[in-house]
Design a protein around this motif. Structure first.
Motif, PDB file in Angstrom:
ATOM      1  N   ALA A 254      -0.927  17.841  -0.508  1.00 27.44           N
ATOM      2  CA  ALA A 254      -0.531  18.050   0.887  1.00 27.44           C
ATOM      3  C   ALA A 254      -0.321  19.529   1.206  1.00 27.44           C
ATOM      4  O   ALA A 254      -0.629  19.980   2.320  1.00 27.44           O
ATOM      5  N   PHE A 255       0.172  20.313   0.250  1.00 26.26           N
ATOM      6  CA  PHE A 255       0.558  21.698   0.537  1.00 26.26           C
ATOM      7  C   PHE A 255      -0.527  22.718   0.196  1.00 26.26           C
ATOM      8  O   PHE A 255      -0.423  23.881   0.616  1.00 26.26           O
ATOM      9  N   LYS A 256      -1.554  22.304  -0.524  1.00 23.94           N
ATOM     10  CA  LYS A 256      -2.577  23.290  -0.890  1.00 23.94           C
ATOM     11  C   LYS A 256      -3.440  23.673   0.309  1.00 23.94           C
ATOM     12  O   LYS A 256      -4.220  24.633   0.231  1.00 23.94           O
ATOM     13  N   THR A 257      -3.313  22.949   1.422  1.00 28.44           N
ATOM     14  CA  THR A 257      -4.049  23.325   2.636  1.00 28.44           C
ATOM     15  C   THR A 257      -3.536  24.627   3.231  1.00 28.44           C
ATOM     16  O   THR A 257      -4.210  25.236   4.064  1.00 28.44           O
ATOM     17  N   CYS A 258      -2.333  25.039   2.797  1.00 33.10           N
ATOM     18  CA  CYS A 258      -1.751  26.270   3.339  1.00 33.10           C
ATOM     19  C   CYS A 258      -2.030  27.490   2.463  1.00 33.10           C
ATOM     20  O   CYS A 258      -1.746  28.631   2.871  1.00 33.10           O
ATOM     21  N   GLY A 259      -2.532  27.281   1.287  1.00 29.72           N
ATOM     22  CA  GLY A 259      -2.814  28.402   0.398  1.00 29.72           C
ATOM     23  C   GLY A 259      -2.821  27.963  -1.050  1.00 29.72           C
ATOM     24  O   GLY A 259      -2.566  26.798  -1.382  1.00 29.72           O
ATOM     25  N   LYS A 260      -3.122  28.923  -1.929  1.00 27.95           N
ATOM     26  CA  LYS A 260      -3.224  28.624  -3.357  1.00 27.95           C
ATOM     27  C   LYS A 260      -1.830  28.482  -3.965  1.00 27.95           C
ATOM     28  O   LYS A 260      -0.966  29.331  -3.783  1.00 27.95           O
ATOM     29  N   ILE A 261      -1.653  27.398  -4.701  1.00 26.03           N
ATOM     30  CA  ILE A 261      -0.381  27.119  -5.375  1.00 26.03           C
ATOM     31  C   ILE A 261      -0.523  27.493  -6.844  1.00 26.03           C
ATOM     32  O   ILE A 261      -1.549  27.203  -7.487  1.00 26.03           O
ATOM     33  N   LEU A 262       0.490  28.154  -7.390  1.00 22.86           N
ATOM     34  CA  LEU A 262       0.454  28.546  -8.791  1.00 22.86           C
ATOM     35  C   LEU A 262       0.400  27.324  -9.699  1.00 22.86           C
ATOM     36  O   LEU A 262       0.833  26.220  -9.313  1.00 22.86           O
ATOM     37  N   GLU A 263      -0.094  27.522 -10.900  1.00 26.10           N
ATOM     38  CA  GLU A 263      -0.128  26.433 -11.867  1.00 26.10           C
ATOM     39  C   GLU A 263       1.301  26.002 -12.198  1.00 26.10           C
ATOM     40  O   GLU A 263       2.153  26.822 -12.548  1.00 26.10           O
ATOM     41  N   GLY A 264       1.565  24.709 -12.046  1.00 23.37           N
ATOM     42  CA  GLY A 264       2.927  24.209 -12.241  1.00 23.37           C
ATOM     43  C   GLY A 264       3.870  24.628 -11.127  1.00 23.37           C
ATOM     44  O   GLY A 264       5.095  24.572 -11.291  1.00 23.37           O
ATOM     45  N   GLY A 265       3.301  25.002  -9.979  1.00 23.56           N
ATOM     46  CA  GLY A 265       4.113  25.507  -8.882  1.00 23.56           C
ATOM     47  C   GLY A 265       4.846  24.445  -8.093  1.00 23.56           C
ATOM     48  O   GLY A 265       5.693  24.771  -7.257  1.00 23.56           O
ATOM     49  N   VAL A 266       4.534  23.165  -8.320  1.00 30.76           N
ATOM     50  CA  VAL A 266       5.248  22.073  -7.649  1.00 30.76           C
ATOM     51  C   VAL A 266       6.289  21.526  -8.615  1.00 30.76           C
ATOM     52  O   VAL A 266       5.956  21.025  -9.696  1.00 30.76           O
ATOM     53  N   ARG A 267       7.545  21.639  -8.233  1.00 28.04           N
ATOM     54  CA  ARG A 267       8.623  21.210  -9.119  1.00 28.04           C
ATOM     55  C   ARG A 267       9.549  20.255  -8.352  1.00 28.04           C
ATOM     56  O   ARG A 267      10.168  20.649  -7.363  1.00 28.04           O
ATOM     57  N   ILE A 268       9.587  19.026  -8.812  1.00 29.24           N
ATOM     58  CA  ILE A 268      10.408  17.995  -8.176  1.00 29.24           C
ATOM     59  C   ILE A 268      11.770  17.952  -8.860  1.00 29.24           C
ATOM     60  O   ILE A 268      11.851  17.894 -10.091  1.00 29.24           O
ATOM     61  N   ALA A 269      12.831  17.972  -8.073  1.00 30.42           N
ATOM     62  CA  ALA A 269      14.178  17.830  -8.623  1.00 30.42           C
ATOM     63  C   ALA A 269      14.401  16.384  -9.044  1.00 30.42           C
ATOM     64  O   ALA A 269      14.147  15.465  -8.275  1.00 30.42           O
ATOM     65  N   ARG A 270      14.855  16.197 -10.281  1.00 30.07           N
ATOM     66  CA  ARG A 270      15.019  14.851 -10.831  1.00 30.07           C
ATOM     67  C   ARG A 270      16.415  14.672 -11.416  1.00 30.07           C
ATOM     68  O   ARG A 270      17.090  15.645 -11.782  1.00 30.07           O
ATOM     69  N   ASN A 271      16.813  13.428 -11.501  1.00 27.10           N
ATOM     70  CA  ASN A 271      18.075  13.081 -12.146  1.00 27.10           C
ATOM     71  C   ASN A 271      17.936  13.339 -13.644  1.00 27.10           C
ATOM     72  O   ASN A 271      16.994  12.866 -14.279  1.00 27.10           O
ATOM     73  N   HIS A 272      18.884  14.072 -14.229  1.00 28.12           N
ATOM     74  CA  HIS A 272      18.739  14.467 -15.632  1.00 28.12           C
ATOM     75  C   HIS A 272      18.969  13.303 -16.591  1.00 28.12           C
ATOM     76  O   HIS A 272      18.660  13.394 -17.773  1.00 28.12           O
ATOM     77  N   VAL A 273      19.488  12.160 -16.064  1.00 27.30           N
ATOM     78  CA  VAL A 273      19.743  11.014 -16.933  1.00 27.30           C
ATOM     79  C   VAL A 273      18.542  10.081 -16.980  1.00 27.30           C
ATOM     80  O   VAL A 273      18.042   9.731 -18.058  1.00 27.30           O
ATOM     81  N   ASN A 274      18.067   9.668 -15.796  1.00 22.47           N
ATOM     82  CA  ASN A 274      16.974   8.679 -15.767  1.00 22.47           C
ATOM     83  C   ASN A 274      15.640   9.260 -15.313  1.00 22.47           C
ATOM     84  O   ASN A 274      14.635   8.555 -15.295  1.00 22.47           O
ATOM     85  N   GLY A 275      15.626  10.535 -14.927  1.00 21.68           N
ATOM     86  CA  GLY A 275      14.362  11.161 -14.557  1.00 21.68           C
ATOM     87  C   GLY A 275      13.838  10.798 -13.188  1.00 21.68           C
ATOM     88  O   GLY A 275      12.717  11.180 -12.832  1.00 21.68           O
TER      89      GLY A 275
END
Length: 348
Positions: A254-275
């Motif tokens: 969805a976001f690459k239409t706005c420009g080049k995203i770095l490798e591993g540049g998408v980082r989702i916040a997750r619960n550290h217990v269950n992921g």
């Protein structure tokens, strides 16, 4: 003088011996009656057996046998009834198939109408507080369809959108949300006593005017406000209102239409217990212009969507935590190298 002692006992005023004799006589008479009845039945059956079945002199009784035509008519009648039953079953099955096809066509049309992108006018209304109400008091066990039916039942039929937050672990409603209507008249009806305060299940629903989003957000920009200026050198955007099931690949698409995203540049916040995902993430672009483009594009109605859900985008200036891990639990820094320009991780 006293009566001589006797060993005979009496029952109901009679000696025991006399009572026994009466019972024996009664049983004997019953057996005799049964034997007579059996003899009579045997004699009658013997007479029937000796009676000629077909006497030429007319002394016997002729048993009428069905002719071949009658037998044929009976067979034809049974076959005709079976055929009618089979045709009736076939007609019923065909009617059932027709109804099933009709239901499928209706469902398909409804799904296509739901999946169709909103028009520019509808998209503007969805972001307009003049067409939106805030609701609370929803039963936690209710569904989106039940909430929609509640408003339709009370005359509010032109619903454009339901925004009903759910709990991440169970998927159940959190009890509040927003409803967007196509007309302001319907919104006014929803705010009136005709709808406000009515029961849904065993709870009453409160309908209020929706508050405008805070300034500095992309939704606020749509409502006439302005998003804050881009910080100098900012290449990272903060994305919220994400579906919990959205993956890194889907967000990047969805976001690459706005420009080049770095490798591993998408980082989702997750619960550290269950992921499990927390509903927000960070996207890191290669340059500042791409981040600016993402914020500006998201400021438009349905400018940026993930899994058909509009997302809120803002600039992010924080640095990523060294303990941030990806979806597989691996340290991001070991997979993609150290970076101080990255966004925060794990709710950081």
């Amino acid at each position: 003088r006293t009566q001589p002692y006797t060993t005979k006992r009496t029952i109901m005023g009679e000696p025991t011996g006399e009572s026994s004799k009466k019972r024996r006589r009664s049983r004997k008479s019953k057996k005799s009656a049964v034997a007579d009845e059996d003899n009579a039945i045997t004699a009658a059956s013997d007479n029937e057996d000796t009676t000629p079945q077909n006497d030429e002199d007319g002394g016997g009784v002729d048993v009428a046998k069905p002719t071949d035509d009658e037998e044929k008519e009976k067979v034809e009648k049974v076959e005709k009834e079976e055929k009618n039953e089979e045709e009736g079953d076939e007609d019923a099955a065909e009617d059932g198939k027709k109804r099933k096809r009709k239901r499928k066509r209706k469902k398909k049309a409804a799904d296509e109408a739901e999946d169709a992108p909103p028009t520019d006018a509808d998209a503007a209304k969805i972001q307009d507080v003049e067409h939106t109400v805030f609701i609370e008091g929803l039963p936690f066990t209710s569904t989106e369809q039940q909430v929609r039916s509640f408003f339709v039942t009370h005359g509010c039929k032109d619903i454009l959108q339901l925004r009903l937050p759910t709990w991440q672990d169970s998927g159940r409603l959190r009890g509040f949300g927003h409803v967007v209507f196509a007309s302001q008249e319907t919104r006014t009806l929803a705010l009136s006593d005709e709808v406000n305060g009515k029961n849904m299940g065993n709870r009453y629903i409160t309908v209020k005017e929706a508050n405008a989003p805070k300034a500095g957000t992309t939704a606020g920009a749509v409502l006439g406000g302005q998003a804050r200026d881009q910080p100098k050198g900012c290449k990272i955007v903060y994305v919220r209102n994400l579906p919990y099931e959205a993956t890194e690949e889907q967000i990047e698409e969805a976001f690459k239409t706005c420009g080049k995203i770095l490798e591993g540049g998408v980082r989702i916040a997750r619960n550290h217990v269950n992921g499990q995902a927390k509903g927000f993430a960070y996207v890191e672009y290669k340059n500042e212009e791409s981040a600016l483009s993402a914020v500006q594009k998201a400021a438009k109605p349905f400018g940026l969507t993930v899994l058909k859900r509009p997302v809120f985008v803002d600039y992010d200036e924080g640095s990523m935590k060294g303990s941030f891990r990806g979806s597989e639990g691996k340290l991001w820094s070991k997979e993609h190298g150290d970076s101080n320009a990255g966004g925060r991780g794990r709710g950081g």
